[in-house]
Design a protein around this motif. Sequence first.
Motif, mmCIF file in Angstrom:
data_model
loop_
_atom_site.group_PDB
_atom_site.id
_atom_site.type_symbol
_atom_site.label_atom_id
_atom_site.label_comp_id
_atom_site.label_asym_id
_atom_site.label_seq_id
_atom_site.Cartn_x
_atom_site.Cartn_y
_atom_site.Cartn_z
ATOM 1 N N LYS A 76 -71.601 -37.260 -7.488
ATOM 2 C CA LYS A 76 -70.900 -37.386 -5.881
ATOM 3 C C LYS A 76 -69.229 -37.751 -6.151
ATOM 4 N N ILE A 77 -68.285 -37.721 -5.696
ATOM 5 C CA ILE A 77 -67.292 -37.663 -5.733
ATOM 6 C C ILE A 77 -67.378 -39.580 -4.952
ATOM 7 N N GLU A 78 -66.142 -39.830 -5.733
ATOM 8 C CA GLU A 78 -65.760 -41.471 -5.706
ATOM 9 C C GLU A 78 -64.237 -41.715 -5.406
ATOM 10 N N THR A 79 -64.358 -42.364 -3.831
ATOM 11 C CA THR A 79 -62.784 -41.899 -3.442
ATOM 12 C C THR A 79 -62.155 -43.091 -3.087
ATOM 13 N N ARG A 80 -62.889 -44.358 -4.305
ATOM 14 C CA ARG A 80 -61.793 -45.274 -4.409
ATOM 15 C C ARG A 80 -60.692 -44.830 -5.200
ATOM 16 N N GLY A 81 -59.634 -45.443 -5.262
ATOM 17 C CA GLY A 81 -58.982 -45.586 -6.082
ATOM 18 C C GLY A 81 -58.145 -44.067 -6.411
ATOM 19 N N PHE A 82 -57.675 -43.032 -7.266
ATOM 20 C CA PHE A 82 -57.195 -41.561 -7.471
ATOM 21 C C PHE A 82 -58.536 -41.063 -7.918
ATOM 22 N N PRO A 83 -59.073 -40.293 -6.917
ATOM 23 C CA PRO A 83 -61.154 -39.982 -6.536
ATOM 24 C C PRO A 83 -60.952 -38.986 -7.773
ATOM 25 N N GLU A 84 -62.209 -38.794 -8.234
ATOM 26 C CA GLU A 84 -63.082 -37.992 -9.455
ATOM 27 C C GLU A 84 -64.337 -38.292 -9.329
ATOM 28 N N THR B 153 -60.925 -46.024 -10.207
ATOM 29 C CA THR B 153 -61.269 -46.056 -9.427
ATOM 30 C C THR B 153 -61.068 -47.281 -9.020
ATOM 31 N N ALA B 154 -60.388 -48.414 -9.910
ATOM 32 C CA ALA B 154 -59.223 -49.246 -9.810
ATOM 33 C C ALA B 154 -57.837 -49.074 -9.730
ATOM 34 N N SER B 155 -57.187 -47.955 -9.991
ATOM 35 C CA SER B 155 -55.821 -46.951 -10.223
ATOM 36 C C SER B 155 -55.420 -47.626 -8.046
ATOM 37 N N SER B 156 -53.840 -47.856 -8.534
ATOM 38 C CA SER B 156 -53.775 -47.268 -6.704
ATOM 39 C C SER B 156 -52.878 -45.998 -6.898
ATOM 40 N N VAL B 157 -52.543 -45.173 -6.067
ATOM 41 C CA VAL B 157 -52.077 -43.647 -6.384
ATOM 42 C C VAL B 157 -50.809 -44.158 -5.830
ATOM 43 N N THR C 260 -50.858 -52.460 -16.415
ATOM 44 C CA THR C 260 -51.417 -51.629 -17.644
ATOM 45 C C THR C 260 -50.681 -50.636 -18.633
ATOM 46 N N ALA C 261 -50.898 -49.162 -16.949
ATOM 47 C CA ALA C 261 -50.527 -48.063 -17.808
ATOM 48 C C ALA C 261 -50.801 -46.814 -15.874
ATOM 49 N N PHE C 262 -49.626 -46.739 -16.371
ATOM 50 C CA PHE C 262 -49.388 -45.404 -15.311
ATOM 51 C C PHE C 262 -49.145 -44.051 -16.322
ATOM 52 N N ALA C 263 -49.518 -43.269 -14.968
ATOM 53 C CA ALA C 263 -49.310 -41.006 -15.522
ATOM 54 C C ALA C 263 -48.867 -40.549 -14.464
ATOM 55 N N ASN C 264 -48.558 -39.136 -14.140
ATOM 56 C CA ASN C 264 -48.215 -38.715 -13.106
ATOM 57 C C ASN C 264 -49.611 -38.358 -12.489
ATOM 58 N N THR C 265 -49.595 -37.866 -11.164
ATOM 59 C CA THR C 265 -50.940 -37.757 -10.270
ATOM 60 C C THR C 265 -50.924 -35.955 -10.460
ATOM 61 N N ASP C 266 -50.002 -35.607 -10.290
ATOM 62 C CA ASP C 266 -49.703 -34.321 -10.523
ATOM 63 C C ASP C 266 -49.324 -33.518 -11.949
ATOM 64 N N ILE C 267 -49.334 -33.101 -12.886
ATOM 65 C CA ILE C 267 -48.719 -32.484 -13.967
ATOM 66 C C ILE C 267 -48.700 -30.930 -13.805
ATOM 67 N N ARG C 268 -48.367 -30.408 -12.570
ATOM 68 C CA ARG C 268 -47.279 -29.640 -11.983
ATOM 69 C C ARG C 268 -46.157 -29.142 -12.041
ATOM 70 N N GLY C 269 -45.060 -28.939 -12.355
ATOM 71 C CA GLY C 269 -43.954 -28.754 -12.316
ATOM 72 C C GLY C 269 -43.039 -29.149 -13.376
ATOM 73 N N GLY C 270 -44.074 -30.231 -13.950
ATOM 74 C CA GLY C 270 -42.560 -31.369 -15.019
ATOM 75 C C GLY C 270 -43.701 -32.437 -14.746
ATOM 76 N N GLY C 271 -44.480 -32.601 -13.206
ATOM 77 C CA GLY C 271 -45.228 -33.776 -13.052
ATOM 78 C C GLY C 271 -44.292 -34.605 -12.337
ATOM 79 N N SER C 272 -45.812 -34.774 -11.431
ATOM 80 C CA SER C 272 -44.751 -35.656 -9.946
ATOM 81 C C SER C 272 -46.191 -37.132 -9.613
ATOM 82 N N GLY C 273 -45.814 -37.570 -8.519
ATOM 83 C CA GLY C 273 -46.979 -38.730 -8.112
ATOM 84 C C GLY C 273 -46.670 -39.792 -8.912
ATOM 85 N N CYS C 274 -47.457 -40.750 -8.579
ATOM 86 C CA CYS C 274 -47.724 -42.306 -9.721
ATOM 87 C C CYS C 274 -48.456 -42.867 -9.548
#
Length: 371
Positions: free
Chosen positions: A149-157, A316-320, A340-354
Motif C-alpha cells: 500500500k501507498i504511504e502518502t506522508r512526506g514523499f509518497p512511496e 516518510t519523514a522527508s519534506s518536498v 541531513t540530505a537532499f535530492a531532486n524529486t524528479d530526475i527528468r530533464g536534468g532534474g527538478s524539485g527538492c
Amino acid sequence: GIFELGFFKPGLASRWYLGIWYKAISKRTYVWVANRDSPLFNSIGTLRISDNNLVIFGQTDVPVWSTNLTGGGDVSSPVVAELLDNGNFVLRDSDNDNPDGVLWQSFDFPTDTLLPEMKLGWDVKTGFNRFICSWKSPDDPSSGDFFFKIETRGFPEIFLWNRDSRLYRSGPWNGIRFSGVPEMQPFDYMVFNFTASKKEVTYSFRVTKKNYYSRLSLSSSGLLQRFTWIETVQNWNLFWYAPKDQCDEYKECGVYSYCDSNTSPVCNCIKGFTPRNPQAWGLRDGSDGCVRKTQLSCEGGDGFVQLKKMKLPDTTASSVDRGIGVKECEQKCLRDCNCTAFANTDIRGGGSGCVIWTGEIFDIRNYAEGG
C-alpha cells in the motif's frame, strides 16, 4: 472476451467464491474475488441485484456478501451490473454509462492483483485507500498477512507489509520509475503512471499492445511479482519480483549506511561515518548503522558528499518542495542544522524539485544500474 466472472472453488476445499479470471488465457488465473472472507460452504449460491446493490445469497437466501451501498445508490432508473473489457466489474445506473456515473466498481476493492488501468492508492477527497492483499495460501483466497500500500506522508512511496511490520519499500517516484525499482525502464508495450495531486496519490499502469496481458500480484508467501503472458509458450513469465535480495529487506543496514549486494559484508557506512557497533559490524550485523566521525559545525564550512546510483532513503519523514531546483535545495539544506540530505524529486530533464531529509537517514541501497 478477455475476462469471465462466475463462481469457482479453489483447490480441494468445498468453499465457493465469486471471482473474475482471464477467459482469453488457457491457465486459470484469478484476478479478483468478491466474497474472499465470507465463502459459500456449498455450491448453492446466487448473485443478484437487490435494492440497487449487488448481493451474493447463500443456500437459504441469506446474504453472505453485498456492495453495501447506502440508500441503494440513489438512482432513479434500474441499475445494471457489467463486466468491462479491462476486468472491472461495475454497478451503474442503466441510463448512465459514463465512467463517472459508476455506483460501485471492483477496481476500488482489489484482492491480490493490480490489473492495467486499476489504481493503487488514495482518493484524497473520500479518504479511500486501494491496496492489494495476498491470499492466505495458494488455495485459500481469504485475506492473507501481506499488504502492498501507498504511504502518502512526506514523499509518497509504496510499502510491502507483513501484518504490522514493513518488509520492503519501492522508493519514491522519480518521474520515470520508483527509485528502488531500476528494472522499471519504459517499455514499448507498457506505460507506468504515478499521480500525486490534491485529488489523488495513485500508481497505475497501462498495456498499449493488443493481446498483451500483464499483472502485478502479491503472492501468499509475500512476494510482489509482475507477470506477463507469453502466448507462444502459453505461460506467465515472471518479469520482476521483490523483495529480491538481502538489500531489499527493509532497514537491513541501519542508519547512515547503505546496502550493496556486491560487497562483503553488504552494509557500508556512508563516507564520513563509522560503524556504531564495530563488534557487531565485524560479525556482519549492520543493523546498528553508523555514526558521524566528526560533528557538524553548523556555522558554514560543512559540505555534501554525493551518493550515486542509490535507492533514496526512506522518505516518510522527508519534506518536498517541487518549486525549487537542486541549487536552492542545497542552500535550504545548509541553512537547516537538522538537514541531513537532499535530492531532486524528479530526475527528468536534468532534474527538478527538492526533497529534504531531516534527522537520520536509513534504508538506502546501491545499484549497479539505475538508482
